[in-house]
Scaffold this active site. Structure first.
Site, PDB file in Angstrom:
ATOM      1  N   THR A 183      53.511  42.111  16.196  1.00 44.51           N
ATOM      2  CA  THR A 183      53.392  42.947  17.397  1.00 44.51           C
ATOM      3  C   THR A 183      51.987  42.895  17.984  1.00 44.51           C
ATOM      4  O   THR A 183      51.809  42.961  19.209  1.00 44.51           O
ATOM      5  CB  THR A 183      53.731  44.412  17.019  1.00 44.51           C
ATOM      6  OG1 THR A 183      55.089  44.440  16.601  1.00 44.51           O
ATOM      7  CG2 THR A 183      53.536  45.366  18.164  1.00 44.51           C
ATOM      8  N   THR A 186      52.152  49.255   0.776  1.00 45.56           N
ATOM      9  CA  THR A 186      53.565  49.180   1.167  1.00 45.56           C
ATOM     10  C   THR A 186      53.665  49.639   2.605  1.00 45.56           C
ATOM     11  O   THR A 186      52.995  50.614   2.973  1.00 45.56           O
ATOM     12  CB  THR A 186      54.404  50.175   0.314  1.00 45.56           C
ATOM     13  OG1 THR A 186      54.305  49.803  -1.047  1.00 45.56           O
ATOM     14  CG2 THR A 186      55.857  50.165   0.706  1.00 45.56           C
ATOM     15  N   CYS A 193      60.827  54.836  -6.577  1.00 42.64           N
ATOM     16  CA  CYS A 193      59.859  55.823  -6.071  1.00 42.64           C
ATOM     17  C   CYS A 193      58.584  55.090  -5.677  1.00 42.64           C
ATOM     18  O   CYS A 193      58.120  54.218  -6.407  1.00 42.64           O
ATOM     19  CB  CYS A 193      59.473  56.824  -7.148  1.00 42.64           C
ATOM     20  SG  CYS A 193      60.838  57.790  -7.763  1.00 42.64           S
TER      21      CYS A 193
HETATM   22  N1  ASP Z   1      58.313  42.870  13.690  1.00 44.21           N
HETATM   23  C1  ASP Z   1      56.867  42.901  13.773  1.00 44.21           C
HETATM   24  C2  ASP Z   1      56.324  41.979  12.716  1.00 44.21           C
HETATM   25  O1  ASP Z   1      56.255  42.335  11.575  1.00 44.21           O
HETATM   26  C3  ASP Z   1      56.378  44.283  13.624  1.00 44.21           C
HETATM   27  C4  ASP Z   1      54.884  44.457  13.714  1.00 44.21           C
HETATM   28  O2  ASP Z   1      54.088  43.555  13.800  1.00 44.21           O
HETATM   29  O3  ASP Z   1      54.468  45.634  13.664  1.00 44.21           O
HETATM   30  O4  ASP Z   1      55.972  40.871  13.014  1.00 44.21           O
END
Ligand code: ASP
Length: 356
Positions: free
Chosen positions: A28, A180, A293
């Site tokens: 993104t 994570t 968990c």
């Molecule tokens: N789908 C995207 C990715 O992991 C999400 C992101 O970058 O936040 O490439």
């Protein structure tokens, strides 16, 4: 292979105090809105200063290299981890630190894999990305990128403050193989439940020094690129059937399973279940017990429901994450041939991914 690179020597007329190689993989982070196509498209780093003019105020040299294929990190593959490790190795003498721009979805897997593959690392390798594209006004991309660069370039007495693989996101620097992705909407995408943040970025960047891996002055980088993908994850749930467990465990050529168990490492005690696992272990399949968990640890033997796992030879993953466990399994199966050695190495920390 030549890569597209952009060099910035922001604002300074003096010799830059440090040099950072940024490797852009996609996600993104690098998206901008294209009004013609009415969609988000990857942006061209040639124009990075237009998007992030603050880079001009940093007093270190930045080179941005773009991978040939820009991917959404859901398409991440071990072959790209190998390419990243090779890029770091070939540029190691030329740069003081490395920042990898990566999609958030699988960033913790990549960080975990690299933490095992970059043996002898004594320079910072920071992964970062964004929840909102850089082309959007409220983006978190700018802050994440600039602070990751600042931390990557931070030195004390000529040595990097952080010299391990980390994830930097939303004010927190986390050990990469402890991180994570736990949030897909808010900006605080990453957590590290079982290990404290290595730094917190507020008005100042506060380093949590006792938890940062000490700098190793004499270590030499050796990349280890052989990974074995004949592994899987088996997530337990109440009502899981014999045929599901058997079909997973009998995948042809399967070599390792990360079994996501309940709570402190507990699983059903049905005879068929234990029998299926034991038969697989007896034919050389490695099974590592990781809790569903996020926080806490597997303690095999604490309850009757985990004692049997211990007895049949399931390996305790202690407080490891699933991301670190599956990449560690791929790594060890790719590096070692002796099963007893692999069993032993799985049960102990290799790169700070689990507690003793
Ligand atoms: N789908 C995207 C990715 O992991 C999400 C992101 O970058 O936040 O490439």
């Amino acid at each position: 292979m030549t890569y597209r690179t952009v060099r910035l020597n922001p604002g300074s007329t003096k010799e830059p105090r440090s040099s950072v190689l940024v490797i852009y993989t996609g996600g993104t982070f690098g998206m901008v809105y294209d009004p013609k196509a009415n969609q988000l498209i990857p942006f061209d780093f040639e124009q990075v200063l237009d998007r992030v003019p603050e880079l001009n105020r940093l007093d270190f040299a930045i080179t941005i290299l773009t991978l040939h294929e820009i991917i959404d990190s859901s398409n991440m593959k071990p072959a790209v981890w190998v390419e990243l490790a090779q890029l770091i190795e070939s540029n190691y003498p030329l740069y003081d630190s490395f920042v990898i721009l990566h999609g958030t979805d699988t960033m913790s897997y990549t960080a975990s894999a690299l933490s095992f593959m970059l043996d002898g690392l004594n320079k910072p390798v920071l992964l970062t990305g964004a929840q909102l594209p850089i082309g959007i006004a409220r983006t978190d991309a700018r802050e994440n990128f600039i602070t990751a660069l600042e931390i990557a370039a931070a030195q004390e007495d000529g040595k990097p403050i952080v010299s391990e693989v980390c994830v930097y996101f939303n004010s927190l620097l986390l050990r990469g193989n402890r991180s994570t992705k736990h949030e897909s909407v808010q900006f605080n995408a990453f957590a590290s439940e079982n290990y404290p943040p290595l730094a917190t970025a507020g008005v100042s960047i506060d380093y949590n020094r006792p938890y940062i891996r000490p700098y190793q002055p004499n270590s030499i980088l050796h990349i280890r690129t052989s990974l074995d993908s004949r592994v899987t994850i088996l997530k337990l749930f109440p009502g899981i059937t014999q045929s599901v467990v058997e079909s997973i465990i009998s995948i042809p050529n399967l070599r390792g399973v990360v079994m996501e168990t309940f709570g402190a490492g507990n699983a059903p005690t049905d005879r068929w279940f234990l029998y299926t696992l034991k038969a697989a272990i007896d034919r050389g399949v490695l099974i590592i017990n990781v809790s569903q968990c996020e926080g806490g640890r597997v303690t095999q033997g604490r309850y009757q429901t985990s004692k049997m796992l211990q007895q049949i030879g399931v390996i305790s993953g202690a407080d490891i994450t699933t991301e670190a466990a599956i990449t560690k399994l791929m790594f060890l199966l790719g590096q070692e041939t002796n099963l007893a050695n692999i069993r032993q190495l799985l049960a102990q920390p290799l790169s700070g991914e689990m507690s003793e």
